[in-house]
Scaffold this motif. Structure first.
Motif, PDB file in Angstrom:
ATOM      1  N   GLY A 584       0.818  -1.197   0.000  1.00 25.44           N
ATOM      2  CA  GLY A 584       0.000   0.000   0.000  1.00 25.44           C
ATOM      3  C   GLY A 584       0.857   1.253   0.000  1.00 25.44           C
ATOM      4  N   GLU A 585       0.197   2.425   0.036  1.00 24.48           N
ATOM      5  CA  GLU A 585       0.880   3.716   0.063  1.00 24.48           C
ATOM      6  C   GLU A 585       0.764   4.299   1.457  1.00 24.48           C
ATOM      7  N   TYR A 586       1.888   4.717   2.031  1.00 24.67           N
ATOM      8  CA  TYR A 586       1.915   5.170   3.415  1.00 24.67           C
ATOM      9  C   TYR A 586       2.629   6.515   3.531  1.00 24.67           C
ATOM     10  N   VAL A 587       2.112   7.358   4.417  1.00 20.46           N
ATOM     11  CA  VAL A 587       2.766   8.615   4.774  1.00 20.46           C
ATOM     12  C   VAL A 587       3.591   8.352   6.018  1.00 20.46           C
ATOM     13  N   VAL A 588       4.907   8.473   5.870  1.00 19.71           N
ATOM     14  CA  VAL A 588       5.840   8.078   6.928  1.00 19.71           C
ATOM     15  C   VAL A 588       6.592   9.312   7.414  1.00 19.71           C
ATOM     16  N   THR A 589       6.747   9.408   8.721  1.00 20.68           N
ATOM     17  CA  THR A 589       7.420  10.548   9.343  1.00 20.68           C
ATOM     18  C   THR A 589       8.571  10.052  10.210  1.00 20.68           C
ATOM     19  N   ALA A 590       9.707  10.742  10.102  1.00 14.41           N
ATOM     20  CA  ALA A 590      10.864  10.462  10.951  1.00 14.41           C
ATOM     21  C   ALA A 590      11.147  11.692  11.794  1.00 14.41           C
ATOM     22  N   LYS A 591      11.313  11.484  13.091  1.00 14.76           N
ATOM     23  CA  LYS A 591      11.606  12.606  13.982  1.00 14.76           C
ATOM     24  C   LYS A 591      12.583  12.159  15.048  1.00 14.76           C
ATOM     25  N   ALA A 592      13.417  13.094  15.483  1.00 18.91           N
ATOM     26  CA  ALA A 592      14.393  12.815  16.523  1.00 18.91           C
ATOM     27  C   ALA A 592      14.636  14.092  17.303  1.00 18.91           C
ATOM     28  N   GLU A 593      15.033  13.933  18.547  1.00 20.73           N
ATOM     29  CA  GLU A 593      15.269  15.100  19.407  1.00 20.73           C
ATOM     30  C   GLU A 593      16.403  15.949  18.847  1.00 20.73           C
ATOM     31  N   GLY A 594      16.135  17.247  18.688  1.00 23.34           N
ATOM     32  CA  GLY A 594      17.143  18.170  18.169  1.00 23.34           C
ATOM     33  C   GLY A 594      17.136  18.287  16.660  1.00 23.34           C
ATOM     34  N   PHE A 595      16.209  17.591  15.984  1.00 15.92           N
ATOM     35  CA  PHE A 595      16.159  17.629  14.519  1.00 15.92           C
ATOM     36  C   PHE A 595      14.757  18.042  14.058  1.00 15.92           C
ATOM     37  N   ILE A 596      14.720  18.615  12.866  1.00 15.75           N
ATOM     38  CA  ILE A 596      13.454  18.991  12.259  1.00 15.75           C
ATOM     39  C   ILE A 596      12.801  17.743  11.680  1.00 15.75           C
ATOM     40  N   THR A 597      11.514  17.577  11.954  1.00 11.36           N
ATOM     41  CA  THR A 597      10.775  16.402  11.500  1.00 11.36           C
ATOM     42  C   THR A 597      10.698  16.374   9.979  1.00 11.36           C
ATOM     43  N   SER A 598      10.786  15.163   9.407  1.00  7.88           N
ATOM     44  CA  SER A 598      10.713  14.974   7.958  1.00  7.88           C
ATOM     45  C   SER A 598       9.621  13.959   7.639  1.00  7.88           C
ATOM     46  N   THR A 599       8.832  14.255   6.607  1.00  4.39           N
ATOM     47  CA  THR A 599       7.730  13.372   6.205  1.00  4.39           C
ATOM     48  C   THR A 599       7.806  13.116   4.714  1.00  4.39           C
ATOM     49  N   LYS A 600       7.518  11.877   4.311  1.00  2.00           N
ATOM     50  CA  LYS A 600       7.480  11.531   2.898  1.00  2.00           C
ATOM     51  C   LYS A 600       6.507  10.378   2.675  1.00  2.00           C
ATOM     52  N   THR A 601       6.132  10.160   1.429  1.00  2.00           N
ATOM     53  CA  THR A 601       5.255   9.051   1.059  1.00  2.00           C
ATOM     54  C   THR A 601       6.099   7.872   0.594  1.00  2.00           C
ATOM     55  N   CYS A 602       5.795   6.697   1.156  1.00  2.00           N
ATOM     56  CA  CYS A 602       6.534   5.483   0.820  1.00  2.00           C
ATOM     57  C   CYS A 602       5.555   4.438   0.301  1.00  2.00           C
ATOM     58  N   MET A 603       5.904   3.808  -0.814  1.00  2.00           N
ATOM     59  CA  MET A 603       5.039   2.816  -1.446  1.00  2.00           C
ATOM     60  C   MET A 603       5.577   1.415  -1.167  1.00  2.00           C
ATOM     61  N   VAL A 604       4.686   0.531  -0.699  1.00  2.00           N
ATOM     62  CA  VAL A 604       5.034  -0.871  -0.461  1.00  2.00           C
ATOM     63  C   VAL A 604       4.363  -1.707  -1.535  1.00  2.00           C
ATOM     64  N   GLY A 605       5.160  -2.444  -2.313  1.00  2.00           N
ATOM     65  CA  GLY A 605       4.625  -3.258  -3.392  1.00  2.00           C
ATOM     66  C   GLY A 605       4.345  -4.689  -2.960  1.00  2.00           C
ATOM     67  N   TYR A 606       3.836  -5.482  -3.914  1.00  2.39           N
ATOM     68  CA  TYR A 606       3.500  -6.872  -3.642  1.00  2.39           C
ATOM     69  C   TYR A 606       4.696  -7.801  -3.824  1.00  2.39           C
ATOM     70  N   ASP A 607       5.688  -7.358  -4.566  1.00  2.64           N
ATOM     71  CA  ASP A 607       6.878  -8.183  -4.746  1.00  2.64           C
ATOM     72  C   ASP A 607       7.661  -8.264  -3.445  1.00  2.64           C
ATOM     73  N   MET A 608       8.342  -9.399  -3.272  1.00  2.00           N
ATOM     74  CA  MET A 608       9.121  -9.579  -2.059  1.00  2.00           C
ATOM     75  C   MET A 608      10.292  -8.601  -2.030  1.00  2.00           C
TER      76      MET A 608
END
Length: 655
Positions: A584-608
């Motif tokens: 499926g298609e997911y909106v993923v966010t990475a955040k850490a203390e002292g850093f500006i949060t970053s968000t992007k869209t990540c696609m998960v396919g059916y292939d292994m």
């Protein structure tokens, strides 16, 4: 991926070390009418009877205790008149063990001394009805026929009478468990419809078999006490003419059970070759009824001309050492272990629910709407009371926790026995007053897929034709079940893994037989081999990546959030992460203390193969100021503290 290889290797090694169990569905087949008579004719020279010798002292070949009994006149159950249960034949007290062993060492004992052939017993055990005795070392023991593993189908079990369907012959299987509500279709034993000496339960082996022993239990029940205290054993080739196992010139009375659950093994004085074997209770618990569970030990005789038996023989091409490599009790009579053996540690702690209960901490915080501030939705800290030395925590539990905190496992499966199902978290119900309630995690869609990936590739879990192991039919969810909807467990390994680490853990119940015999291991390996491979491959389903700073250095302990899923994970020490997700298609966010949060869209396919989804985080202005000032040996000024200091100066000046 760091930690992945270790996780996979640990899972594979755990599977090989654990004794698996399972079921093989068998269909009925027609056999040649004269097959058994031909077998007897061909093996006639093998079954020749030796000349009789003086009879030795009578004994019962029980593994637990030698028993001397009264001689009884041979009698068929259907020829006897009715007797009251209290007048049933009861065994006499056993003689002193030292004296009996010195005079007549019983066969089948674990001893350094070679077993002796008792020719007169072989002669007595066979009569003119044509049921032979095998002239082999009488100490030889055969594996279970498969009442517990369900190799023996319901159609192969018959009884004289039954109290009702839920207590029919098909329920007389060793270690079968009753349902929560007794007196239904799934009760915990075969129970005769009447309490008299005419009752019996029999097994049709469907081929000539060398029978060597019988294992019995009482009825599995929370409320009732029912078990058989002594019984006779009979064999037949046609289910009409029966030969009673003899002890010298009289019928042998075998010592039965003294309570419900502990299995008791009785070995036949000499192996008996026949197609059918029947158990005829002679006495039972005074305040109970004729109820029993059982397993038969026997070696089916080969017949290369019979297609039915050839197609049901399990073989494997893998060159593995199929034996129990540890667990002393399993190597010495696995069927005698009982249902609860091995569940507790040496200190009497059940590690299946010995982990800290983090579910309650999370749910209470969510109910109070303060979860974001005090209790996160992941990496929940272990309570202080659990870490104290006085806490009732097994050393094995602490070792597993330390192992999980050291290695960032992604996917786990704890292998168990006694059922055929894959259980996924939560294992604990959210409603305190319920014992069963569907309680899904925020990643329920992922857990369902992981469970199905194992169950659907197992040889038996999703077979709609197979018989249920005990009481539960898991076919409605394709061989999977939410743990809490099955039975609630507080402090389970699955729930702890999910709430304290990044690991998604499931409980995989690989067979009805909790402690399979070594002879069953090749078949169990074949039952589970493909499932194990497919399950481990699921670690590559979802997203993976590295969270770095502008200098390319990995950021540890960064939080990875997926929109719509209220459960986060964290990066490992090098900044790498793995997040299991379905396609499926997911909106993923990475955040850490002292850093500006970053968000992007990540696609998960059916292939292994997991989708690569990396993040580069920029430090916040305050973090950059602190870094610059630390470089020059100075600390940044705290603005609130400075304001308070200035206010203090003004007050002193006014004063």
């Amino acid at each position: 991926m760091a930690g992945l290889g270790t996780a996979l290797l640990a899972l594979a090694l755990a599977f090989v070390a654990v004794a698996l169990s399972g079921v093989r569905a068998q269909g009925a087949a027609f056999e040649e009418p004269d097959y058994y008579s031909q077998e007897l004719w061909r093996r006639g020279h093998y079954y020749e009877h030796p000349e009789p010798e003086p009879e030795p002292e009578l004994f019962s070949p029980s593994r637990h205790e030698d028993l001397r009994v009264e001689e009884q006149e041979p009698q068929e159950p259907h020829q006897q008149g009715p007797r009251t249960p209290k007048k049933a034949i009861k065994p006499k007290k056993a003689p002193k063990r030292e004296k009996l062993v010195a005079e007549t060492p019983p066969p089948g004992k674990n001893s350094n001394r070679k077993g002796r052939r008792s020719k007169n017993l072989e002669k007595a055990a066979s009569d003119d009805h044509g049921v032979p005795v095998a002239h082999e070392d009488v100490r030889e023991s055969c594996p279970p026929l498969g009442l517990e593993t369900l190799k023996i189908t319901d159609f192969q079990l018959h009884a004289s009478t039954a109290k009702r369907y839920g207590l029919g012959a098909h329920r007389g299987r060793l270690n079968i468990q009753a349902g929560i509500n007794e007196n239904d279709f799934y009760d915990g034993a075969w129970c005769a419809g009447r309490n008299d000496l005419h009752q019996w339960i029999e097994v049709d082996a469907r081929r000539l078999t060398k029978f060597t022993g019988v294992i019995t239990q009482g009825r599995n029940s929370l409320w009732l006490s029912d078990w058989v205290t002594s019984y006779k054993v009979m064999v037949s080739n046609d289910s009409h003419t029966w030969v009673t196992v003899k002890n010298g010139s009289g019928d042998m009375i075998f010592e039965g059970n003294s309570e419900k659950e502990i299995p008791v093994l009785n070995e036949l004085p000499v192996p008996m070759v026949a197609r059918y074997i029947r158990i005829n209770p002679q006495s039972w618990f005074d305040n109970g009824s004729i109820c029993m569970r059982m397993e038969i030990l026997g070696c089916p005789l080969p017949d290369p001309n019979n297609y039915y038996h050839r197609r049901n023989e399990m073989t494997t091409t893998d060159d593995l050492d199929f034996k129990h490599h540890n667990y002393k009790e399993m190597r010495q009579g696995s069927e005698l272990g009982g249902w609860s053996l091995g569940r507790w540690t040496h200190d009497g702690i059940d590690i299946n629910n010995n982990f800290p209960d983090l579910n309650t901490l999370l749910w209470e915080a969510e109910d109070q709407q303060n979860a974001p501030r005090k209790v996160p939705n992941h990496y929940i800290a272990i309570p202080d009371w659990f870490l104290s030395e006085n806490a009732t925590v097994a050393m094995e539990t602490r070792a597993v926790i330390a192992w999980m905190e050291k290695i960032p496992f992604v996917l786990g499966g704890n292998l168990q026995g006694g059922e055929l199902v894959v259980a996924y978290p939560y294992d604990m119900v959210r409603s305190l007053w319920k014992t069963q309630e569907h309680t899904p995690t925020p990643d329920d869609h992922v857990f369902r897929w992981l469970a199905y990936s194992y169950a659907s590739t197992h040889r038996l879990m999703t077979d709609a034709r197979r018989r249920v192991c005990h009481t539960e039919d898991f076919q409605k969810e394709e061989g999977t079940v939410n743990g809490a909807s099955w039975h609630t467990v507080a402090g389970s390994l699955n729930d702890f893994s999910y709430l304290h680490t990044n690991c998604f853990e499931l409980s995989i119940y690989v067979g009805c037989d909790k402690y399979p015999h070594e002879s069953e291991l090749p078949e169990e390996w074949e039952n589970n081999r493909e499932s194990l491979i497919v399950f481990m491959e699921q670690v590559h389903r979802g997203i993976k990546g590295i969270v770095r700073d502008l200098q390319g250095k990995g950021i540890s302990n960064a939080i990875i959030s997926v929109e719509g899923v209220n459960h986060d994970i964290r990066t490992a020490s090098d900044g790498d992460y793995w997040r299991l997700l379905n396609p499926g298609e997911y909106v993923v966010t990475a955040k850490a203390e002292g850093f500006i949060t970053s968000t992007k869209t990540c696609m998960v396919g059916y292939d292994m193969g997991a989708t690569r989804c990396d993040f580069t985080l920029t430090k916040t202005n305050l973090a950059r100021i602190r870094e610059i000032m630390e470089t020059f040996g100075k600390q940044p000024v705290s603005l609130p503290a400075r304001r308070l200091k200035l206010r203090g100066r003004k007050r002193r000046q006014r004063g």
